[in-house]
Design an enzyme around this catalytic site. Structure first.
Site, PDB file in Angstrom:
ATOM      1  N   TYR A   1       0.949  -1.143   0.067  1.00 49.72           N
ATOM      2  CA  TYR A   1      -0.124  -0.158  -0.073  1.00 49.72           C
ATOM      3  C   TYR A   1       0.822   1.256  -0.079  1.00 49.72           C
ATOM      4  CZ  TYR A   1      -2.865   3.814   1.910  1.00 49.72           C
ATOM      5  OH  TYR A   1      -3.490   5.069   2.298  1.00 49.72           O
TER       6      TYR A   1
HETATM    7  C1  UGA Z   1      -4.060   4.558   8.449  1.00 50.42           C
HETATM    8  C2  UGA Z   1      -5.088   4.163   7.301  1.00 50.42           C
HETATM    9  O1  UGA Z   1      -5.683   3.177   7.303  1.00 50.42           O
HETATM   10  C3  UGA Z   1      -4.041   4.299   5.981  1.00 50.42           C
HETATM   11  O2  UGA Z   1      -5.034   4.433   4.896  1.00 50.42           O
HETATM   12  C4  UGA Z   1      -3.233   5.543   6.000  1.00 50.42           C
HETATM   13  O3  UGA Z   1      -2.676   5.813   5.016  1.00 50.42           O
HETATM   14  C5  UGA Z   1      -2.479   5.322   7.019  1.00 50.42           C
HETATM   15  O4  UGA Z   1      -3.267   5.530   8.352  1.00 50.42           O
HETATM   16  C6  UGA Z   1      -1.578   6.520   7.081  1.00 50.42           C
HETATM   17  O5  UGA Z   1      -1.742   7.531   7.761  1.00 50.42           O
HETATM   18  O6  UGA Z   1      -0.347   6.634   6.719  1.00 50.42           O
HETATM   19  P1  UGA Z   1      -3.037   2.520  10.124  1.00 50.42           P
HETATM   20  O7  UGA Z   1      -2.030   3.824  10.877  1.00 50.42           O
HETATM   21  O8  UGA Z   1      -2.605   1.472  10.206  1.00 50.42           O
HETATM   22  O9  UGA Z   1      -3.349   3.136   8.637  1.00 50.42           O
HETATM   23  O10 UGA Z   1      -4.328   2.931  10.846  1.00 50.42           O
HETATM   24  P2  UGA Z   1      -5.263   2.216  11.953  1.00 50.42           P
HETATM   25  O11 UGA Z   1      -6.060   1.130  11.235  1.00 50.42           O
HETATM   26  O12 UGA Z   1      -6.288   3.250  12.676  1.00 50.42           O
HETATM   27  O13 UGA Z   1      -4.173   1.294  12.939  1.00 50.42           O
HETATM   28  C7  UGA Z   1      -3.627   2.103  14.141  1.00 50.42           C
HETATM   29  C8  UGA Z   1      -2.941   1.030  14.825  1.00 50.42           C
HETATM   30  O14 UGA Z   1      -3.729   0.219  15.520  1.00 50.42           O
HETATM   31  C9  UGA Z   1      -1.732   0.300  14.002  1.00 50.42           C
HETATM   32  O15 UGA Z   1      -0.581   0.064  14.788  1.00 50.42           O
HETATM   33  C10 UGA Z   1      -2.469  -1.138  13.919  1.00 50.42           C
HETATM   34  O16 UGA Z   1      -1.823  -2.128  13.922  1.00 50.42           O
HETATM   35  C11 UGA Z   1      -3.543  -1.207  15.113  1.00 50.42           C
HETATM   36  N1  UGA Z   1      -4.747  -1.891  15.135  1.00 50.42           N
HETATM   37  C12 UGA Z   1      -5.436  -1.618  13.992  1.00 50.42           C
HETATM   38  C13 UGA Z   1      -5.055  -3.007  15.857  1.00 50.42           C
HETATM   39  O17 UGA Z   1      -4.425  -3.094  16.935  1.00 50.42           O
HETATM   40  N2  UGA Z   1      -6.235  -3.702  15.739  1.00 50.42           N
HETATM   41  C14 UGA Z   1      -7.241  -3.584  14.861  1.00 50.42           C
HETATM   42  O18 UGA Z   1      -8.090  -4.034  14.689  1.00 50.42           O
HETATM   43  C15 UGA Z   1      -6.730  -2.253  13.794  1.00 50.42           C
END
Ligand code: UGA
Length: 313
Positions: free
Chosen positions: A148
């Site tokens: 991604y």
């Molecule tokens: C998000 C967006 O989904 C991306 O589209 C975007 O490009 C990215 O931010 C960015 O700003 O660069 P992410 O940081 O993975 O990605 O966002 P979240 O899904 O809110 O996850 C945040 C944290 O929580 C991550 O460390 C993830 O591993 C964790 N998480 C997420 C969990 O522990 N459990 C879950 O069910 C979902």
């Protein structure tokens, strides 16, 4: 003049479109309802936009747009459309990412090559990867760790090279994990709030000590408007909320806000996830006058209210 918003039915795109309409702008919204999450949620996002006579919606993939016609009268494009999701971009899925994130962006840039149209591109903090250097600065060498992130970085490069070669005025915004009302259902806050409210278990990837510079949606929208007005052509700006915090701390805040205990199941660290993000927003402050305004407590409260009203049964 008209503003085009791609991904207008999505989380950021719909909120941005709504702000533009409230500000009296004319908006063309483009969305093809990629099936990454239910259409029903995106239709709900669109509903308030459809009340405006100044809003026109076109259900199409960017790749299939009849450009000369659709671009008539447009002087700015907010390019928010993408195949989202960091953790789902492996394997056969990568084709969906290359088509919707790279190819679609190239088509859009090519279509505005000789036109007086500015383009603000929604990039991502995921282009950095595991830099090991904090805060992250725009000139750091990007080394994404997810397919991604590679697709978002490739499109960012396309924006820059269309500027370098053809003078297309592009500005890239690297969003740092945006949250708030209308957040996508695959994202952490949405999942966590929903699970806590329902008394269901939630899955925490790793030990929860990973950090993010979470950004409230209204601040990300502000950044877009500022970038359209004042962004330097060809430039890249970090857009972070200024509230870098661990996922564990967020969960504590959510539990006290909702007055309920979370049932946490610890799962494996997901391939493609970076451990920490932390934005240096000096450039966005200096050039754009970007100053995030929403503290985490307030932003979380607003997202929880939205989930209660719109998502919970
Ligand atoms: C998000 C967006 O989904 C991306 O589209 C975007 O490009 C990215 O931010 C960015 O700003 O660069 P992410 O940081 O993975 O990605 O966002 P979240 O899904 O809110 O996850 C945040 C944290 O929580 C991550 O460390 C993830 O591993 C964790 N998480 C997420 C969990 O522990 N459990 C879950 O069910 C979902």
């Amino acid at each position: 003049m008209i503003k085009m918003v791609t991904g207008a039915a999505g989380f950021v795109g719909s909120t941005l479109s709504q702000r533009l309409l409230e500000n009296g702008e004319e908006v063309i919204g483009i969305d093809c309802f990629l099936d990454y999450y239910p259409r029903e949620i995106k239709e709900k996002n669109l509903k308030p936009l459809r009340d405006y006579a100044s809003f026109r919606f076109v259900e199409k993939n960017i790749i299939d747009l009849d450009f000369p016609v659709i671009l008539e009268g447009v002087d700015g494009i907010y390019h928010q459309a993408a195949q989202a999701g960091v953790r789902t971009s492996w394997g056969d899925n990568f084709e969906i990412y290359t088509t919707n994130n790279i190819l679609a962006t190239q088509k859009l840039l090519d279509a505005i090559r000789n036109k007086p149209i500015r383009l603000v591109y929604a990039s991502s903090s995921s282009v950095y990867g595991e830099t090991g250097k904090f805060p992250m600065q725009e000139d750091d060498l990007p080394a994404p760790v997810s397919p991604y992130g590679v697709s978002k970085l490739a499109a960012e490069h396309l924006c820059r090279l269309y500027w370098r070669n053809f003078g297309v005025p592009t500005v890239s915004l690297r969003y740092f994990t945006v949250y708030g009302p209308r957040q996508r259902p695959d994202m952490a806050f949405h999942r966590f709030i929903k699970s806590i409210c329902n008394g269901h278990p939630l899955e925490l990837y790793g030990d929860g000590e990973q950090t993010r510079d979470f950004t409230f949606i209204d601040d990300a929208v502000d950044a877009n408007l500022l970038a359209m007005k004042k962004g330097a052509s060809g430039a890249i700006y970090n857009i972070g909320g200024g509230t870098r915090i661990s996922v564990n701390k967020v969960l504590e805040m959510m539990q006290s806000l909702l007055g309920k205990k979370a049932r946490i199941k610890y799962g494996a660290i997901q391939k493609g996830d970076v451990t920490h993000t932390f934005a240096d927003t000096t450039r966005a402050q200096n050039d754009l006058g970007f100053h995030p305004k929403t503290p985490m407590e307030e932003g979380l409260k607003k997202e929880a209210e939205w989930i209660r009203k719109n998502i919970l049964p």
